[in-house]
Enzyme design. Structure first.
Site, PDB file in Angstrom:
ATOM      1  N   ASP A   1       0.813  -1.222   0.000  1.00 47.30           N
ATOM      2  CA  ASP A   1       0.000   0.000   0.000  1.00 47.30           C
ATOM      3  C   ASP A   1       0.846   1.272   0.000  1.00 47.30           C
ATOM      4  O   ASP A   1       0.453   2.287   0.568  1.00 47.30           O
ATOM      5  CB  ASP A   1      -0.972   0.020   1.205  1.00 47.30           C
ATOM      6  CG  ASP A   1      -1.750  -1.268   1.308  1.00 47.30           C
ATOM      7  OD1 ASP A   1      -2.270  -1.713   0.279  1.00 47.30           O
ATOM      8  OD2 ASP A   1      -1.814  -1.848   2.408  1.00 47.30           O
TER       9      ASP A   1
ATOM     10  N   LYS B   1       2.042   2.133  -5.109  1.00 49.68           N
ATOM     11  CA  LYS B   1       2.674   1.633  -6.344  1.00 49.68           C
ATOM     12  C   LYS B   1       1.781   1.924  -7.549  1.00 49.68           C
ATOM     13  O   LYS B   1       2.261   2.204  -8.640  1.00 49.68           O
ATOM     14  CB  LYS B   1       2.915   0.118  -6.256  1.00 49.68           C
ATOM     15  CG  LYS B   1       3.915  -0.273  -5.187  1.00 49.68           C
ATOM     16  CD  LYS B   1       4.148  -1.767  -5.166  1.00 49.68           C
ATOM     17  CE  LYS B   1       3.005  -2.576  -4.575  1.00 49.68           C
ATOM     18  NZ  LYS B   1       2.721  -2.351  -3.153  1.00 49.68           N
TER      19      LYS B   1
ATOM     20  N   GLY C   1      -4.537  -4.436  -4.606  1.00 50.76           N
ATOM     21  CA  GLY C   1      -5.583  -3.578  -5.147  1.00 50.76           C
ATOM     22  C   GLY C   1      -4.983  -2.243  -5.434  1.00 50.76           C
ATOM     23  O   GLY C   1      -4.321  -1.677  -4.566  1.00 50.76           O
ATOM     24  N   HIS C   2      -5.115  -1.770  -6.660  1.00 45.84           N
ATOM     25  CA  HIS C   2      -4.656  -0.410  -6.850  1.00 45.84           C
ATOM     26  C   HIS C   2      -5.619   0.421  -7.678  1.00 45.84           C
ATOM     27  O   HIS C   2      -6.206  -0.043  -8.627  1.00 45.84           O
ATOM     28  CB  HIS C   2      -3.177  -0.350  -7.232  1.00 45.84           C
ATOM     29  CG  HIS C   2      -2.835  -0.530  -8.639  1.00 45.84           C
ATOM     30  ND1 HIS C   2      -1.834  -1.368  -9.061  1.00 45.84           N
ATOM     31  CD2 HIS C   2      -3.327   0.062  -9.726  1.00 45.84           C
ATOM     32  CE1 HIS C   2      -1.753  -1.280 -10.348  1.00 45.84           C
ATOM     33  NE2 HIS C   2      -2.635  -0.437 -10.791  1.00 45.84           N
TER      34      HIS C   2
ATOM     35  N   GLN D   1       2.143  -6.338  -3.382  1.00 47.28           N
ATOM     36  CA  GLN D   1       2.593  -6.443  -1.987  1.00 47.28           C
ATOM     37  C   GLN D   1       3.965  -5.757  -1.837  1.00 47.28           C
ATOM     38  O   GLN D   1       4.206  -4.792  -2.541  1.00 47.28           O
ATOM     39  CB  GLN D   1       2.614  -7.906  -1.503  1.00 47.28           C
ATOM     40  CG  GLN D   1       1.216  -8.489  -1.320  1.00 47.28           C
ATOM     41  CD  GLN D   1       0.649  -9.067  -2.599  1.00 47.28           C
ATOM     42  OE1 GLN D   1       1.320  -9.804  -3.303  1.00 47.28           O
ATOM     43  NE2 GLN D   1      -0.593  -8.748  -2.913  1.00 47.28           N
TER      44      GLN D   1
HETATM   45  P1  IMP Z   1      -2.605 -12.969   1.850  1.00 45.76           P
HETATM   46  O1  IMP Z   1      -1.692 -12.431   0.811  1.00 45.76           O
HETATM   47  O2  IMP Z   1      -4.059 -12.711   1.578  1.00 45.76           O
HETATM   48  O3  IMP Z   1      -2.320 -14.403   2.197  1.00 45.76           O
HETATM   49  O4  IMP Z   1      -2.304 -12.141   3.208  1.00 45.76           O
HETATM   50  C1  IMP Z   1      -1.070 -12.259   3.908  1.00 45.76           C
HETATM   51  C2  IMP Z   1      -0.668 -10.914   4.517  1.00 45.76           C
HETATM   52  O5  IMP Z   1      -0.308 -10.017   3.475  1.00 45.76           O
HETATM   53  C3  IMP Z   1      -1.770 -10.229   5.304  1.00 45.76           C
HETATM   54  O6  IMP Z   1      -1.185  -9.518   6.390  1.00 45.76           O
HETATM   55  C4  IMP Z   1      -2.356  -9.234   4.315  1.00 45.76           C
HETATM   56  O7  IMP Z   1      -2.965  -8.136   4.940  1.00 45.76           O
HETATM   57  C5  IMP Z   1      -1.091  -8.827   3.570  1.00 45.76           C
HETATM   58  N1  IMP Z   1      -1.359  -8.361   2.208  1.00 45.76           N
HETATM   59  C6  IMP Z   1      -1.632  -9.122   1.107  1.00 45.76           C
HETATM   60  N2  IMP Z   1      -1.797  -8.351   0.024  1.00 45.76           N
HETATM   61  C7  IMP Z   1      -1.609  -7.080   0.421  1.00 45.76           C
HETATM   62  C8  IMP Z   1      -1.601  -5.835  -0.270  1.00 45.76           C
HETATM   63  O8  IMP Z   1      -1.805  -5.737  -1.485  1.00 45.76           O
HETATM   64  N3  IMP Z   1      -1.336  -4.727   0.499  1.00 45.76           N
HETATM   65  C9  IMP Z   1      -1.074  -4.821   1.819  1.00 45.76           C
HETATM   66  N4  IMP Z   1      -1.058  -5.964   2.506  1.00 45.76           N
HETATM   67  C10 IMP Z   1      -1.320  -7.089   1.813  1.00 45.76           C
END
Ligand code: IMP
Length: 441
Positions: A12, A15, A39-40, A227
């Site tokens: 977040d 990007k 998500g962007h 991420q």
């Molecule tokens: P997962 O990717 O859904 O398995 O989540 C694993 C961890 O990564 C969690 O703490 C999510 O909140 C974090 N996370 C996954 N995708 C994002 C993102 O795009 N932005 C911020 N945090 C993310």
């Protein structure tokens, strides 16, 4: 000239804005890891009106005519989420065709049982829950590593797809019921599978050959990371991480290109730090100031709407991200969110069980007890929103930025002072040094 964009903190960082700004300068935009957990937000202009749209899987190049978008082999794709995104884009007047959206036949699929398993496993973890986005990301990557996953290429051979879906659904259902969950409807899955195959097959191809061939012909690649460094499965705050390599190595394995083709690497970094989900966050602010930053920075997840945890800039992780990714430059975002503050802290080290360190510990438990060592700088208390020329920034903001850059170990190529494209300070000389002659409109 190719360019990779990487998140440096816990995601977040903004990007999306940087990729959106750069995308018109590149022929091909490639997503290489993660899934619709990302998500962007992009702005789509329709009938003279700006509309906000959140992209989860499709690279933001899709809104630029002339760009080809590739979903690489390292991404995990939920066909339902992808089809919804395509339908939404088309509704907004954006063409999505087999020519401008290519999907790697090697990309793994997220299937409904992965989503159900994500929920069950998270609830079983209790207070150790990762706080996932519940999109089935982890279970889909687990199947990939266990060598039983289904890939997008399976959607191009329906009889074999149905056979594999059936075997996997039964296996997943026995695990789901064992964990106290409801089994998924196998017949429905098979019916859905046929439909996904029909709709998505025209986009599915060998993007590894495509990307290498096009690159050889001189077409440029923009590699879009999702991420961030501290959520990387190897280099992040394990186990509070996502299940892919969001650091630079993921760009090679997730797109099928050699390191020499990655080109310049720019890390996106916020002027402060945020995190969603559980896990250590040494500079987190648990007070009113943290709430004020959340409100001013609109720090709510683009994918899940969850409030983000907010805290001071952490130069320990910034320096780590520069090292692990070999960042040539940084793009700093949301400087304007700090405009009102009288004093600003920067974390320059940690004290862990009484011992000072400037390194990120390997152990989340150690990171959890890390006390930040702060350097305090005076705030500028003047608006910076919308400034696009470095010299126009208040002197104290310039000093803050110089210190961040010095502590992080990389120069700023971009400083973003607002959500719009023109609300950006760009060091064109620095970019030119890396062979990037950008046209920014
Ligand atoms: P997962 O990717 O859904 O398995 O989540 C694993 C961890 O990564 C969690 O703490 C999510 O909140 C974090 N996370 C996954 N995708 C994002 C993102 O795009 N932005 C911020 N945090 C993310």
């Amino acid at each position: 000239m190719n360019l990779a964009i990487i998140g440096t903190q816990w995601g977040d960082e903004g990007k999306g804005k940087i990729v959106d700004l750069l995308a018109p300068n590149f022929d091909i935009v490639v997503r290489y890891q993660g899934g619709h957990n990302a998500g962007h937000t992009v702005i789509i202009r329709k009938d003279g009106v700006d509309q906000k749209f959140v992209l989860h899987l499709i690279p933001s190049g899709i809104t630029h005519p002339g760009s080809t978008c590739v979903i690489g082999n390292g991404v995990v794709i939920d066909p339902r989420a992808l089809l919804e995104e395509i339908a939404e884009l088309r509704k907004k007047g954006i063409a999505v065709t087999p020519q401008n959206l290519l999907i790697s036949n090697r990309a793994h699929l997220i299937l409904p049982y992965h989503v159900a398993l994500d929920r069950r496993v998270e609830s079983h973890r209790g207070s150790n829950a990762v706080g996932t986005t519940m999109r089935g990301i982890g279970p889909a990557y687990e199947d990939k590593m266990a060598r039983r996953g289904l890939r997008a290429g399976d959607l191009t051979d329906v009889p074999s797809l149905l056979e594999k879906l059936s075997v996997n659904a039964r296996q997943a259902n026995s695990l789901l019921t064992h964990l106290g969950g409801d089994p998924i409807d196998e017949n429905q899955l098979l019916a859905d599978g046929k439909q996904w195959a029909e709709l998505l097959a025209p986009h599915i191809t060998d993007t590894t050959y495509y990307l290498n061939d096009e690159s050889r012909k001189g077409r440029s690649l923009l590699l879009e990371g999702a991420q961030a460094t501290m959520l990387d499965i190897d280099h992040g705050t394990y186990p509070f991480v996502t299940s892919s390599n969001s650091t630079i190595g993921g760009a090679c394995t997730g797109a099928g290109i050699p390191p020499a083709k990655v080109g310049t690497t720019i890390g996106v970094i916020k002027a402060y730090t945020t995190r969603v989900g559980s896990g250590p966050f040494p500079t987190e602010l648990h007070d009113k100031l943290g709430e004020d930053i959340r409100a001013k920075g609109n720090e709510y997840g683009a994918s899940t709407g969850r409030p983000r945890r907010c805290g001071w800039f952490d130069a320990v992780i910034a320096r780590y991200a520069v090292m692990v990714n070999g960042l040539d430059a940084l793009a700093l975002t949301k400087l304007d969110v700090l405009d009102d503050l009288a004093q600003i802290n920067i974390c320059v080290g940690y004290r862990i069980n009484g011992v000072e360190t400037a390194q990120v510990p390997f152990d989340a438990a150690a990171m959890e007890v890390a006390e930040p060592i702060y350097e305090t700088m005076p705030g500028w208390q003047q608006p910076t929103m919308g400034i696009s020329n470095f010299a126009e920034l208040p002197e104290k903001a310039q000093t803050y930025l110089a210190r961040l850059s010095e502590l992080s170990g990389a120069p700023f190529a971009f400083i973003s002072t607002g959500p719009e494209r023109n609300e950006t300070i760009i060091d064109t000389a620095l970019l030119a040094k890396h062979g990037l002659e950008l046209k920014i409109n």
